[in-house]
Write a protein that holds these residues in place. Structure first.
Motif, short mmCIF file in Angstrom:
data_model
loop_
_atom_site.label_atom_id
_atom_site.label_comp_id
_atom_site.label_asym_id
_atom_site.label_seq_id
_atom_site.Cartn_x
_atom_site.Cartn_y
_atom_site.Cartn_z
N CYS A 44 0.82 -1.22 0.00
CA CYS A 44 0.00 0.00 0.00
C CYS A 44 0.85 1.26 0.00
O CYS A 44 0.32 2.37 -0.12
N GLY A 45 2.16 1.11 0.13
CA GLY A 45 3.05 2.26 0.11
C GLY A 45 3.22 2.95 1.44
O GLY A 45 3.85 4.01 1.52
N LEU A 46 2.71 2.36 2.52
CA LEU A 46 2.83 3.00 3.82
C LEU A 46 4.22 2.83 4.42
O LEU A 46 4.58 3.54 5.37
N GLU A 47 5.00 1.90 3.89
CA GLU A 47 6.37 1.70 4.39
C GLU A 47 7.40 2.33 3.45
O GLU A 47 8.60 2.15 3.65
N SER A 48 6.93 3.05 2.43
CA SER A 48 7.85 3.67 1.46
C SER A 48 8.36 5.01 1.94
O SER A 48 7.73 5.67 2.78
N MET A 49 9.49 5.44 1.40
CA MET A 49 10.05 6.74 1.74
C MET A 49 9.07 7.85 1.32
O MET A 49 8.85 8.80 2.05
N VAL A 50 8.50 7.69 0.12
CA VAL A 50 7.42 8.58 -0.32
C VAL A 50 6.13 7.80 -0.13
O VAL A 50 5.80 6.91 -0.91
N THR A 62 -8.67 5.77 -2.32
CA THR A 62 -8.29 6.93 -1.51
C THR A 62 -7.62 8.03 -2.31
O THR A 62 -7.64 9.18 -1.90
N GLY A 63 -6.99 7.69 -3.45
CA GLY A 63 -6.29 8.69 -4.23
C GLY A 63 -5.00 9.16 -3.58
O GLY A 63 -4.46 10.22 -3.91
N LYS A 107 -4.20 16.53 3.94
CA LYS A 107 -5.12 15.53 3.42
C LYS A 107 -4.61 14.11 3.68
O LYS A 107 -5.37 13.20 3.98
N ARG A 108 -3.30 13.93 3.56
CA ARG A 108 -2.70 12.60 3.63
C ARG A 108 -2.89 11.96 5.00
O ARG A 108 -3.06 10.75 5.12
N ILE A 109 -2.84 12.77 6.06
CA ILE A 109 -3.01 12.22 7.40
C ILE A 109 -4.34 11.47 7.50
O ILE A 109 -4.41 10.37 8.03
N ILE A 164 -8.45 -0.14 6.18
CA ILE A 164 -8.61 -1.07 5.06
C ILE A 164 -7.63 -2.24 5.21
O ILE A 164 -7.98 -3.40 4.96
N ILE A 165 -6.42 -1.93 5.64
CA ILE A 165 -5.41 -2.98 5.85
C ILE A 165 -5.85 -3.93 6.95
O ILE A 165 -5.72 -5.15 6.82
N GLU A 166 -6.35 -3.39 8.05
CA GLU A 166 -6.80 -4.25 9.16
C GLU A 166 -7.88 -5.22 8.69
O GLU A 166 -7.86 -6.40 9.05
N SER A 167 -8.79 -4.73 7.87
CA SER A 167 -9.85 -5.58 7.33
C SER A 167 -9.26 -6.68 6.45
O SER A 167 -9.66 -7.85 6.52
N ALA A 168 -8.28 -6.31 5.61
CA ALA A 168 -7.65 -7.29 4.71
C ALA A 168 -6.87 -8.33 5.50
O ALA A 168 -6.86 -9.52 5.14
N VAL A 169 -6.20 -7.91 6.56
CA VAL A 169 -5.47 -8.86 7.42
C VAL A 169 -6.44 -9.86 8.04
O VAL A 169 -6.18 -11.07 8.05
N ASN A 170 -7.55 -9.36 8.54
CA ASN A 170 -8.56 -10.25 9.14
C ASN A 170 -9.09 -11.25 8.11
O ASN A 170 -9.27 -12.43 8.42
#
Length: 416
Positions: A103-109, A154-155, A308-310, A319-325
């Motif tokens: 999902c890009g949450l661990e990326s530098m950008v 989410t865009g 906006k990003r926050i 969404i990730i929590e739901s996918a993990v479940n």
């Protein structure tokens, strides 16, 4: 089966570059996969990017220490050298991690697109070499699907925080399609490198120049796709380019109006000046066909996007929590797969038996009616078996009547 048999060992962008360079699989992913597979006979996927090197394993028999030792020994480094930078995850934590990566949450950008392609490439290489299996195939397939979903819903990919990333977005809006365009980047610092990587990911041919020529040459070793241009030839290269990005720390203009006007041939050029003080003489922006974006233009977007990003990150986390479940629930039901197959088999046999019984009692019935009866009986049997399977899966997922459910399946679905 135990979900904690999903294991991951790796390092990411928080590791100093001099260490990342030494533990990068690079083009040796296939070699490493085959070596691991031949040695341990387990499911394995390797994710290798310029910012991370990670090994994902599914095995009931291989200990975490074994994977860690493989990582260390493969790169001929010591545990002390990797120190605090090497992280180890298992089970739900490992599942959540690859989902966050995709999902890009661990990326530098945060939210960038490139990592999604790299995750796809990782599982593709593993599948091509028969190194992955049912569990990791499902895990990475879900990660890729999730990565696409969060970007679409989410865009977040349009809300870049990095000035360099936003610079490329401005250019994308200017040209619509950056594929086959020629870009010239002056400066090899962090901002220049981020811009280079983003341009390359969009199919742009990138030329790079730096006042200290050796730095540009060294950068080519890290990013081989670039072409190095001598600094003295920069004006000739600017005239050939569609895109120019300047990101130096020079105290004066690196692109001068008088020198530029002598080589300019009238083609459309989009320039982005992400230096402070400015690199590009602002008078150049007055020339027809040339557009210039400065830090002020980019920073406004960056500040707006940060706010906006926050909110987007919070949405993505949910969404990730739901996918993990969902993945965990799928994994739990693997324990009753043999019994589920028995139920479906039982339903098929019963519908066939009842079909023969009905047909034998009817006379003067044509083939079309026989076929319709057969289809109807199979449909009824499937609906009943599907409902039973659904309830049994729910019981297994919620840890209700687990032993009773499995015994029931074995007794009623296994003896036909």
């Amino acid at each position: 089966m135990n979900i904690n048999d999903i294991k991951m060992v790796g390092i990411d962008q928080n590791t100093p570059i001099e260490i990342r360079e030494r533990v990068s699989f690079g083009k040796e992913i296939k070699k490493a996969l085959l070596k691991f597979k031949e040695t341990y006979n387990a499911e394995v996927v390797i994710l290798s990017t310029c910012h991370r090197s990670e090994i994902y394993v599914y095995s009931e028999n291989i200990a975490l220490k074994t994977i860690k030792d493989f990582f260390i020994e493969y790169f001929k480094v010591t545990e002390d050298e990797l120190g605090q930078y090497l992280y180890i995850l298992t089970g739900v934590d490992a599942v959540k991690h690859i989902f966050r990566v995709a999902c890009g949450l661990e990326s530098m950008v945060v939210g960038e697109d490139q990592i999604l392609g790299q995750v796809k490439n990782a599982i593709s290489i593993s599948q091509e070499n028969f190194a992955s299996g049912k569990i990791l195939n499902k895990l990475f397939r879900d990660a890729i699907t999730l990565g696409k979903k969060v970007r679409t819903e989410t865009g977040i990919k349009d809300l870049a925080l990095s000035i360099s990333y936003i610079a490329v977005k401005f250019i994308s809006d200017e040209f619509k399609d950056l594929n086959d365009k020629k870009a010239f980047v002056i400066g090899t610092g962090e901002m220049g490198q981020i811009a280079i990587k983003n341009l390359i990911s969009k199919g742009t041919k990138v030329y790079v120049s730096n006042r200290t020529h050796s730095k540009a040459v060294d950068l080519k070793k890290i990013i081989p796709e670039i072409e190095v241009v001598p600094y003295d030839d920069k004006y000739v290269q600017i005239a050939r380019s569609d895109i120019v990005i300047s990101a130096t720390d020079a105290p004066h203009y690196t692109i001068d109006y008088e020198k530029f006007i002598k080589v300019y041939k009238g083609k459309k050029i989009c320039m982005v000046d992400i230096a402070l003080p400015r690199d590009i003489d602002p008078k150049i922006g007055e020339i027809e066909g040339v557009s210039i974006y400065t830090l002020d233009d980019l920073k406004k977007t960056a500040d707006e996007n940060k706010k906006k990003r926050i909110g987007f990150i919070n949405v993505i986390e949910k969404i990730i929590e739901s996918a993990v479940n969902n993945f965990v629930n799928w994994f739990k039901t693997l324990a009753i797969e043999p019994q589920i197959k028995n139920i479906n088999k039982f339903a098929d046999v019963i519908s066939e038996i009842e079909f023969e019984r009905v047909i034998n009692k009817l006379s003067n019935i044509d083939e079309r009616d026989k076929k319709n009866i057969e289809i109807a009986l199979k449909r009824v049997a499937k609906k009943m078996s599907d409902l039973m399977i659904k309830h049994i899966k729910n019981d297994i997922i919620n840890k209700k009547y687990e032993e009773v459910a499995i015994d029931f399946i074995d007794e009623n679905g296994g003896n036909i």
